[in-house]
Design an enzyme around this catalytic site. Structure first.
Site, PDB file in Angstrom:
ATOM      1  N   MET A   1      -3.945  32.304  24.804  1.00 35.17           N
ATOM      2  CA  MET A   1      -5.214  32.515  23.825  1.00 35.17           C
ATOM      3  C   MET A   1      -4.985  33.653  23.377  1.00 35.17           C
ATOM      4  O   MET A   1      -4.422  34.411  23.774  1.00 35.17           O
ATOM      5  CB  MET A   1      -6.391  31.329  24.213  1.00 35.17           C
TER       6      MET A   1
ATOM      7  N   ASP B   1      -9.821  31.420  19.519  1.00 35.95           N
ATOM      8  CA  ASP B   1     -10.142  30.828  20.688  1.00 35.95           C
ATOM      9  C   ASP B   1      -8.971  29.929  21.638  1.00 35.95           C
ATOM     10  O   ASP B   1      -8.764  28.647  20.771  1.00 35.95           O
ATOM     11  CB  ASP B   1     -10.851  30.774  21.273  1.00 35.95           C
ATOM     12  N   THR B   2      -8.346  30.258  22.625  1.00 33.25           N
ATOM     13  CA  THR B   2      -7.193  29.069  23.029  1.00 33.25           C
ATOM     14  C   THR B   2      -7.475  28.762  24.506  1.00 33.25           C
ATOM     15  O   THR B   2      -8.119  30.272  25.616  1.00 33.25           O
ATOM     16  CB  THR B   2      -6.162  28.900  23.046  1.00 33.25           C
ATOM     17  N   CYS B   3      -7.576  27.808  25.526  1.00 35.25           N
ATOM     18  CA  CYS B   3      -7.016  27.681  26.534  1.00 35.25           C
ATOM     19  C   CYS B   3      -5.494  27.283  27.118  1.00 35.25           C
ATOM     20  O   CYS B   3      -4.837  26.401  26.743  1.00 35.25           O
ATOM     21  CB  CYS B   3      -8.023  27.095  27.736  1.00 35.25           C
TER      22      CYS B   3
ATOM     23  N   ILE C   1      -1.625  23.985  25.651  1.00 32.17           N
ATOM     24  CA  ILE C   1      -2.130  24.718  25.268  1.00 32.17           C
ATOM     25  C   ILE C   1      -3.070  24.254  24.657  1.00 32.17           C
ATOM     26  O   ILE C   1      -2.823  23.019  23.428  1.00 32.17           O
ATOM     27  CB  ILE C   1      -1.573  25.693  24.121  1.00 32.17           C
TER      28      ILE C   1
END
Length: 551
Positions: free
Chosen positions: A445, A363-365, A380
């Site tokens: 993401m 997961d990512t922003c 990111i």
């Protein structure tokens, strides 16, 4: 910028002249916008936004994670920041074998905390060159949100439900995220006083003294060491983020920039090179040809990625050959317009050696900012899996990333663990230029979905003439695994027409239908720069909780 010709969507793009921020959480976008309005740069805005995301999106972002930046100057010069941390010096394969992990790395807990958190030092590095506001001023909103509480958003609420047993099983996590033994509902307050204190120290003392060489870092490592992690204070003190030259390739008159390994950025450029050989605009969006051919291109690019991707300082990766247009021409011959390849049977075009190939999840922003001077930033940041190690490091309030869990313990694997080595990273910011000027900052993401979302955004903007919000909201696909999903399916959002689904199945694509709007497709954000009109056009993904805000 031509008038958009795509379908109407649920919200219009945001348009402004002086500056813009687009993130997956509205409060983070607001913090970034406030930095711009106070005279800050796009870098200041991105740091302020990221700090709030560490509080409001703790399942995806955090001080204990890594980050990557692409920064485009108004004259079109693009540079990158690699803020991913290496494995601890004590993190050998034998270290884990001696602790009962002979085949694969542990996924959660202190033992999964193998790598130095790099994100904070990335903030420092970017701020030293491009910051305009004082460092301490960038954390006010994040500190307030952590101390006074932030309303649980939809994405966090959903993940609290999904991870309830995981969070309840670890006392430090349970006390913060499930204090009554149940998942908080959307709109309930989440308070993180320990994290607020760490943010205050970071704001007051800076990245080095506040974390890497200071008391927060010492307490962070002490808690991890007690749980078995190989990470030590010396690893933090020795770490520094660094500037890096991005990769680039042209796509229909636009120059697309991606970070080099240890990220999967070259995969985006490979997919674009493969699909550039087709009349994508002639297919039309939301058609069987569009989804089929891009899915096949993804399979080919991922075969190369899984074979080669690791730390480019440790492995001699043949990037020049893999990004050569002639190589794309040869690989494109493997794509059949009427027949799908089986993903796990697709061979890489170049061989590293016999090894067990693994695919990532996580997961990512992803978020973007543009300031009044024309500085363009794409960032990111991630703690890898949802809630990272699922462990709070003592009284710091910081969740360590579990990025090191993707290392291999196979002695012959390209991504095998080595002390001081960075692992294969899914994180990829994106920037594109047109006519030598910054044109688009974008990102999403979603593990394996990130390169595919990049390609979706670019083709829908360039080939189909969509505006930014239309490109973000258009139905998306996911070829392969993400977020713990082990099936190698072609997952499609439910808004894709039935006749398209039937034709893709006829061609042999392993179709799996998802809801109309699905979190697994990732949360994409983008800002487009219209130099002719002097306008910024931003969009944020309704699959998340974000907003594009400008002034």
């Amino acid at each position: 910028m031509a008038a958009p010709i795509g379908p109407r969507t649920g919200r219009p793009p945001t348009r402004a002249r002086r500056g813009m921020v687009a993130t997956p959480h509205a409060l983070a976008s607001s913090a970034g916008l406030q930095a711009l309005r106070r005279g800050g740069s796009a870098v200041d805005a991105a740091i302020a936004a990221n700090a709030v995301l560490c509080v409001a999106y703790p399942h995806m972002a955090g001080l204990g994670g890594d980050g990557f930046w692409l920064i485009a100057a108004p004259d079109g010069e693009v540079t990158g920041v690699n803020a991913s941390g290496p494995a601890a010096m004590a993190a050998t394969r034998d270290y884990y074998r001696e602790r009962g992990h002979a085949d694969e790395m542990p996924l959660r807990g202190p033992l999964a905390a193998v790598t130095v958190p790099g994100a904070i030092d990335g903030w420092r590095l970017a701020h030293e060159r491009y910051g305009k506001l004082p460092w301490a001023d960038l954390f006010d909103d994040a500190i307030h949100c952590a101390r006074e509480g932030v309303a649980v958003g939809r994405s966090l609420a959903d993940w609290l439900v999904d991870d309830l047993d995981l969070l309840k099983a670890e006392g430090s996590m349970a006390s913060v995220f499930t204090p009554e033994g149940k998942a908080a509902r959307e709109g309930e307050l989440l308070r993180q006083p320990d994290l607020a204190r760490s943010l205050e120290i970071l704001a007051e003392r800076g990245a080095r003294e506040g974390f890497y060489e200071g008391e927060v870092g010492r307490r962070f490592c002490a808690a991890l060491e007690a749980g078995g992690s190989p990470l030590r204070t010396g690893d933090l003190a020795a770490y520094q983020a660094h500037w890096e030259t991005p990769l680039s390739a042209d796509y229909r008159g636009h120059t697309v920039y991606q970070m080099p390994p240890n990220t999967q950025g070259f995969t985006v450029l490979q997919i674009l090179a493969l699909v550039e050989g087709y009349d994508v605009a002639g297919w039309g969006d939301n058609t069987p040809d569009y989804y089929h051919h891009i899915a096949e291109a993804v399979k080919l690019a991922f075969a190369d990625r899984d074979e080669w991707l690791s730390d480019g300082h440790w492995v001699d990766i043949p990037l020049s050959e893999m990004l050569d247009p002639a190589y794309a021409d040869r690989r494109r011959e493997l794509i059949h317009p009427d027949r799908a390849m089986v993903m796990d049977e697709v061979e890489p075009g170049l061989r590293f050696g016999d090894q067990h190939r693994r695919s990532p999840s996580g997961d990512t922003c992803a978020f973007n900012a543009v300031d009044a001077d024309g500085l363009v930033v794409s960032v990111i940041q991630s703690i890898y899996h949802d809630f990272g190690c699922a462990f709070l490091a003592g009284d710091t309030g910081i969740i360590p990333q579990n990025r090191g869990s993707f290392f291999s313990l196979d002695d012959n694997h390209v991504n095998r663990m080595e002390p001081g080595k960075r692992t294969f990273h899914t994180l990829i910011p994106g920037i594109a230029l047109r006519d030598g000027k910054p044109w688009l900052a974008f990102g999403s993401m979603g593990g394996e979905g990130q390169p595919q979302s990049h390609v979706a955004l670019l083709t829908r903007l360039i080939d189909f003439g969509y505006d930014v919000q239309q490109a973000i909201e258009a139905p998306r696909w996911l070829m392969g695994r993400t977020w713990g999903i082990v099936d190698r399916d072609l997952s499609l959002e439910g808004r894709i027409p039935d006749e398209v689904i039937r034709e893709l199945m006829r061609r042999g694509q392993p179709v799996k239908m998802l809801p109309d709007w699905d979190d697994n497709m990732g949360h994409a954000q983008a800002i487009r720069i219209d130099h002719e009109r002097g306008l910024l056009e931003g969009g944020a993904d309704p699959r998340g909780d974000g907003a594009a805000l400008g002034w």
